[in-house]
Write a protein that holds these residues in place. Structure first.
Motif, PDB file in Angstrom:
ATOM      1  N   LYS A   1       0.856  -1.197   0.000  1.00 14.23           N
ATOM      2  CA  LYS A   1       0.000   0.000   0.000  1.00 14.23           C
ATOM      3  C   LYS A   1       0.883   1.234   0.000  1.00 14.23           C
ATOM      4  N   TYR A   2       0.650   2.120  -0.952  1.00 19.17           N
ATOM      5  CA  TYR A   2       1.460   3.331  -1.043  1.00 19.17           C
ATOM      6  C   TYR A   2       0.790   4.489  -0.312  1.00 19.17           C
ATOM      7  N   PHE A   3       1.605   5.489  -0.052  1.00 14.78           N
ATOM      8  CA  PHE A   3       1.193   6.676   0.668  1.00 14.78           C
ATOM      9  C   PHE A   3       0.028   7.394  -0.020  1.00 14.78           C
ATOM     10  N   ASP A   4       0.006   7.330  -1.355  1.00 16.19           N
ATOM     11  CA  ASP A   4      -1.033   8.065  -2.092  1.00 16.19           C
ATOM     12  C   ASP A   4      -2.345   7.289  -2.194  1.00 16.19           C
TER      13      ASP A   4
ATOM     14  N   ARG B   1      16.538  10.640 -11.113  1.00 10.76           N
ATOM     15  CA  ARG B   1      16.002  11.954 -10.757  1.00 10.76           C
ATOM     16  C   ARG B   1      14.500  11.874 -10.810  1.00 10.76           C
ATOM     17  N   THR B   2      13.848  12.703  -9.989  1.00  5.87           N
ATOM     18  CA  THR B   2      12.387  12.747 -10.008  1.00  5.87           C
ATOM     19  C   THR B   2      11.938  14.206 -10.119  1.00  5.87           C
ATOM     20  N   ASP B   3      10.663  14.379 -10.428  1.00  2.00           N
ATOM     21  CA  ASP B   3      10.074  15.720 -10.343  1.00  2.00           C
ATOM     22  C   ASP B   3       9.744  15.977  -8.862  1.00  2.00           C
TER      23      ASP B   3
ATOM     24  N   THR C   1       6.980   6.991 -13.907  1.00  2.00           N
ATOM     25  CA  THR C   1       6.420   6.169 -12.825  1.00  2.00           C
ATOM     26  C   THR C   1       6.818   6.746 -11.480  1.00  2.00           C
ATOM     27  N   ASN C   2       5.968   6.534 -10.462  1.00  2.00           N
ATOM     28  CA  ASN C   2       6.336   6.978  -9.119  1.00  2.00           C
ATOM     29  C   ASN C   2       7.503   6.149  -8.599  1.00  2.00           C
ATOM     30  N   HIS C   3       8.412   6.809  -7.897  1.00  2.75           N
ATOM     31  CA  HIS C   3       9.606   6.116  -7.411  1.00  2.75           C
ATOM     32  C   HIS C   3       9.263   4.988  -6.436  1.00  2.75           C
ATOM     33  N   TYR C   4       8.048   4.999  -5.911  1.00  2.00           N
ATOM     34  CA  TYR C   4       7.688   3.939  -4.969  1.00  2.00           C
ATOM     35  C   TYR C   4       7.565   2.568  -5.633  1.00  2.00           C
ATOM     36  N   ILE C   5       7.699   2.532  -6.954  1.00  2.00           N
ATOM     37  CA  ILE C   5       7.706   1.248  -7.667  1.00  2.00           C
ATOM     38  C   ILE C   5       8.807   0.327  -7.094  1.00  2.00           C
ATOM     39  N   LEU C   6       9.839   0.925  -6.478  1.00  2.00           N
ATOM     40  CA  LEU C   6      10.949   0.147  -5.915  1.00  2.00           C
ATOM     41  C   LEU C   6      10.745  -0.178  -4.440  1.00  2.00           C
ATOM     42  N   ARG C   7       9.643   0.290  -3.881  1.00  2.00           N
ATOM     43  CA  ARG C   7       9.461   0.118  -2.442  1.00  2.00           C
ATOM     44  C   ARG C   7       9.363  -1.357  -2.069  1.00  2.00           C
ATOM     45  N   HIS C   8      10.188  -1.765  -1.129  1.00  2.00           N
ATOM     46  CA  HIS C   8      10.147  -3.142  -0.630  1.00  2.00           C
ATOM     47  C   HIS C   8       9.290  -3.167   0.632  1.00  2.00           C
TER      48      HIS C   8
ATOM     49  N   ALA D   1      11.006   5.530   7.394  1.00  2.00           N
ATOM     50  CA  ALA D   1      12.257   5.835   6.697  1.00  2.00           C
ATOM     51  C   ALA D   1      11.980   6.808   5.555  1.00  2.00           C
ATOM     52  N   PHE D   2      10.892   6.564   4.816  1.00  2.00           N
ATOM     53  CA  PHE D   2      10.575   7.437   3.683  1.00  2.00           C
ATOM     54  C   PHE D   2       9.970   8.762   4.144  1.00  2.00           C
ATOM     55  N   LYS D   3       9.271   8.723   5.278  1.00  2.00           N
ATOM     56  CA  LYS D   3       8.764   9.981   5.820  1.00  2.00           C
ATOM     57  C   LYS D   3       9.958  10.884   6.160  1.00  2.00           C
ATOM     58  N   ASP D   4      10.972  10.281   6.765  1.00  2.00           N
ATOM     59  CA  ASP D   4      12.187  11.034   7.109  1.00  2.00           C
ATOM     60  C   ASP D   4      12.841  11.595   5.838  1.00  2.00           C
ATOM     61  N   LEU D   5      12.890  10.764   4.784  1.00  2.00           N
ATOM     62  CA  LEU D   5      13.459  11.219   3.510  1.00  2.00           C
ATOM     63  C   LEU D   5      12.719  12.457   3.004  1.00  2.00           C
ATOM     64  N   TRP D   6      11.409  12.335   2.915  1.00  2.00           N
ATOM     65  CA  TRP D   6      10.613  13.449   2.353  1.00  2.00           C
ATOM     66  C   TRP D   6      10.658  14.693   3.237  1.00  2.00           C
TER      67      TRP D   6
ATOM     68  N   THR E   1      21.692   8.694  -1.260  1.00  2.00           N
ATOM     69  CA  THR E   1      21.758  10.118  -0.914  1.00  2.00           C
ATOM     70  C   THR E   1      20.777  10.838  -1.830  1.00  2.00           C
ATOM     71  N   VAL E   2      19.862  11.590  -1.238  1.00  2.00           N
ATOM     72  CA  VAL E   2      18.872  12.325  -2.032  1.00  2.00           C
ATOM     73  C   VAL E   2      19.051  13.814  -1.766  1.00  2.00           C
ATOM     74  N   ILE E   3      19.126  14.604  -2.851  1.00  2.00           N
ATOM     75  CA  ILE E   3      19.220  16.059  -2.676  1.00  2.00           C
ATOM     76  C   ILE E   3      18.176  16.764  -3.545  1.00  2.00           C
TER      77      ILE E   3
ATOM     78  N   GLY F   1      13.116  19.402  -8.741  1.00  2.00           N
ATOM     79  CA  GLY F   1      13.062  17.948  -8.585  1.00  2.00           C
ATOM     80  C   GLY F   1      14.078  17.476  -7.571  1.00  2.00           C
ATOM     81  N   TYR F   2      14.314  16.165  -7.595  1.00  2.00           N
ATOM     82  CA  TYR F   2      15.278  15.578  -6.669  1.00  2.00           C
ATOM     83  C   TYR F   2      16.203  14.631  -7.428  1.00  2.00           C
ATOM     84  N   THR F   3      17.433  14.519  -6.921  1.00  2.00           N
ATOM     85  CA  THR F   3      18.374  13.544  -7.476  1.00  2.00           C
ATOM     86  C   THR F   3      18.734  12.560  -6.379  1.00  2.00           C
ATOM     87  N   SER F   4      18.736  11.277  -6.725  1.00  2.00           N
ATOM     88  CA  SER F   4      19.197  10.265  -5.778  1.00  2.00           C
ATOM     89  C   SER F   4      20.368   9.509  -6.387  1.00  2.00           C
TER      90      SER F   4
HETATM   91  C1  LIG Z   1      14.862  11.156  -5.713  1.00  2.00           C
HETATM   92  C2  LIG Z   1      14.088  10.096  -4.927  1.00  2.00           C
HETATM   93  C3  LIG Z   1      14.525   8.782  -4.993  1.00  2.00           C
HETATM   94  C4  LIG Z   1      13.844   7.781  -4.304  1.00  2.00           C
HETATM   95  N1  LIG Z   1      14.321   6.512  -4.408  1.00  2.00           N
HETATM   96  C5  LIG Z   1      13.622   5.518  -3.805  1.00  2.00           C
HETATM   97  C6  LIG Z   1      14.076   4.171  -3.932  1.00  2.00           C
HETATM   98  O1  LIG Z   1      15.101   3.889  -4.542  1.00  2.00           O
HETATM   99  N2  LIG Z   1      13.353   3.216  -3.344  1.00  2.00           N
HETATM  100  C7  LIG Z   1      12.224   3.483  -2.618  1.00  2.00           C
HETATM  101  O2  LIG Z   1      11.593   2.555  -2.123  1.00  2.00           O
HETATM  102  N3  LIG Z   1      11.799   4.765  -2.475  1.00  2.00           N
HETATM  103  C8  LIG Z   1      12.468   5.764  -3.041  1.00  2.00           C
HETATM  104  N4  LIG Z   1      12.015   7.066  -2.884  1.00  2.00           N
HETATM  105  C9  LIG Z   1      10.870   7.315  -2.008  1.00  2.00           C
HETATM  106  C10 LIG Z   1       9.553   7.093  -2.719  1.00  2.00           C
HETATM  107  O3  LIG Z   1       9.197   8.310  -3.334  1.00  2.00           O
HETATM  108  C11 LIG Z   1       8.451   6.706  -1.736  1.00  2.00           C
HETATM  109  O4  LIG Z   1       8.308   7.672  -0.735  1.00  2.00           O
HETATM  110  C12 LIG Z   1       8.732   5.367  -1.052  1.00  2.00           C
HETATM  111  O5  LIG Z   1       8.967   4.357  -1.995  1.00  2.00           O
HETATM  112  C13 LIG Z   1       7.615   4.891  -0.129  1.00  2.00           C
HETATM  113  O6  LIG Z   1       6.392   4.917  -0.771  1.00  2.00           O
HETATM  114  P1  LIG Z   1       5.178   5.713  -0.118  1.00  2.00           P
HETATM  115  O7  LIG Z   1       5.735   7.058   0.300  1.00  2.00           O
HETATM  116  O8  LIG Z   1       4.155   5.788  -1.173  1.00  2.00           O
HETATM  117  O9  LIG Z   1       4.749   4.906   1.056  1.00  2.00           O
HETATM  118  C14 LIG Z   1      12.692   8.105  -3.541  1.00  2.00           C
HETATM  119  C15 LIG Z   1      12.269   9.429  -3.479  1.00  2.00           C
HETATM  120  C16 LIG Z   1      12.967  10.434  -4.156  1.00  2.00           C
HETATM  121  C17 LIG Z   1      12.511  11.850  -4.051  1.00  2.00           C
END
Ligand SMILES: Cc1cc2nc3c(=O)[nH]c(=O)nc-3n(C[C@H](O)[C@H](O)[C@H](O)COP(=O)(O)O)c2cc1C
Lengths: 153, 248
Positions: free
Chosen positions: A15-18, A42-44, A70-77, A84-89, A117-119, A129-132
């Motif tokens: 289940k994703y955040f959105d 990179r993302t928008d 595609t949304n980057h969450y496609i890689l979410r495990h 962890a992702f809340k902290d990232l955002w 590393t995300v900036i 946007g952001y670069t990882s």
């Molecule tokens: C530049 C950038 C790179 C990201 N890279 C990943 C990644 O490699 N794997 C991942 O699971 N989430 C990554 N995220 C976080 C996702 O956007 C997303 O927050 C996360 O997968 C969790 O999904 P959710 O927030 O919908 O729950 C990245 C975000 C940004 C801004």
């Protein structure tokens, strides 16, 4: 490789955040991080992928066409805790650099660990946007992260 | 007033004369005097950059970041097929076979080349090695890095890949690369400062055409380059963002 690896497949609803969700096939099998490479994307501002380098494509198992847009969450495990992702955002929203260890889900259901590393990308004062950039993590950091994330899920 | 051209101190010494030839070519294109200022040390060059003394610089990617983001320089072109990659090598007879075999207390021979040093340190991270458990011997060239390694003054060496490949075959045969970076989007660039403003467009055209110009071809050859490619502003910004993620 982790001691928990069984290489058996299981179906998990992610289940994703959105509010969207998808049924993913998870295989507990690690794919080693390639030596000397950086995985770059990179993302928008919303987290939609706009750029993926060759190492990203190779490690994720998706084609460039599947990744771009595609949304980057496609890689979410599913083993990754939401905090962890809340902290990232939260961190990048303040214009700061975020660093952390991430377990990523490949298209084939296997996983790979990265040190990410995300900036924020600022152009003429505007966030565009952001670069990882990911590098190879040490085994000890993977083990620490595995133990920590298990308590946060 | 003459313009000042300079080259990052990490360029291979075999191409020194090539930069003088390029300087002459440049004066003809611009119709102005250009002085080539060379430095032994990165620090000294950076001081002069900050003091506004240099107008056109063949900069390493780390310095390009400072030039563009802090000093308002503009990247014109990049050399084709010349990505800056880093090699970590040990002695050939060392039993170590991968980075993860390296242990705390490691003595690393390195240079002041910021890109190579940063990337070398990043590639050591997978062995839990960092500045707290590694010691450094900073040397002036990759030849000296190799020497330190072979003389057992160091256990591992950081090399610019191009610098490693220019070592003699004999020296290289006594070493063993453990890992080589494959980043490909981090490279040197030719960067122009504010006093170059009026010349930027013409110069970029001439540089890109150099490989088709009978007078330009030998100049490129003497610098060891295949040709120049235009760097769009966004490509430059992307490279700098990437470097930002690598430095603390
Ligand atoms: C530049 C950038 C790179 C990201 N890279 C990943 C990644 O490699 N794997 C991942 O699971 N989430 C990554 N995220 C976080 C996702 O956007 C997303 O927050 C996360 O997968 C969790 O999904 P959710 O927030 O919908 O729950 C990245 C975000 C940004 C801004």
């Amino acid at each position: 490789m982790s001691e928990q690896d069984t290489a058996a497949a299981r179906e998990v609803l992610i289940k994703y955040f959105d509010g969207t969700e998808r049924l993913a096939s998870i295989v507990d099998q690690e794919v080693p991080y390639p030596d000397g490479k950086l995985i770059v994307s990179r993302t928008d501002p919303q987290g939609i992928i706009t750029h993926a380098n060759r190492a990203f494509i190779e490690m994720s198992g998706y084609t460039r066409e599947e990744l771009i847009g595609t949304n980057h969450y496609i890689l979410r495990h599913p083993d990754m805790p939401a905090v962890a992702f809340k902290d990232l955002w939260d961190t990048v929203a303040q214009g700061k650099k975020w660093q952390g260890y991430v377990k990523n889900l490949r298209k084939d259901g296997a996983y790979y660990w990265v040190k990410a590393t995300v900036i924020p990308n600022i152009r003429n004062g505007q966030l565009v946007g952001y670069t990882s950039v990911r590098r190879k993590p040490s085994r000890s950091k993977i083990n620490e992260s595995e133990a920590l994330y298990a308590t946060l899920r | 007033m003459a313009l000042n051209l300079s080259v990052s101190p990490d360029f291979p010494p075999t191409h020194l004369s090539g930069w003088f030839i390029f300087n002459t070519w440049l004066q003809r294109q611009l119709g102005e005097g250009v002085h080539l200022e060379l430095y032994d040390s990165f620090e000294q060059q950076r001081e002069d950059i900050r003091a506004g003394k240099l107008d056109l610089i063949y900069a390493n990617p780390y310095d390009a970041s400072m030039l563009v983001r802090e000093l308002g320089f503009k990247v014109l072109v990049r050399p084709r097929n010349r990505a800056d990659e880093t090699v970590i090598a040990v002695r050939a007879d060392d039993e170590v076979t991968c980075v993860e075999d390296l242990a705390p207390g490691l003595k690393v021979a390195t240079t002041a080349d910021p890109d190579v040093h940063i990337m070398g340190m990043i590639m050591l991270e997978s062995a839990d090695l960092d500045a707290t458990n590694v010691s450094f011997k900073e040397l002036d060239s990759y030849v000296l890095v190799a020497k330190a390694l072979l003389n057992r003054d160091a256990d591992a060496g950081f090399f610019l890949k191009a610098g490693f490949e220019e070592l003699s075959e004999l020296v290289r045969s006594k070493m063993k690369p453990l890992v080589s970076s494959q980043i490909s989007v981090v490279h040197h660039t030719l960067v122009a400062g504010p006093r170059m403003q009026a010349h930027m467009d013409t110069l970029t055209d001439r540089l890109v055409n150099m490989e088709h110009d009978p007078k330009g071809i030998p100049v490129l050859k003497s610098m060891g380059l295949d040709g120049w490619d235009v760097m769009e502003e966004e490509q430059t910004e992307f490279m700098i963002d990437l470097i930002d993620t690598l430095v603390d």
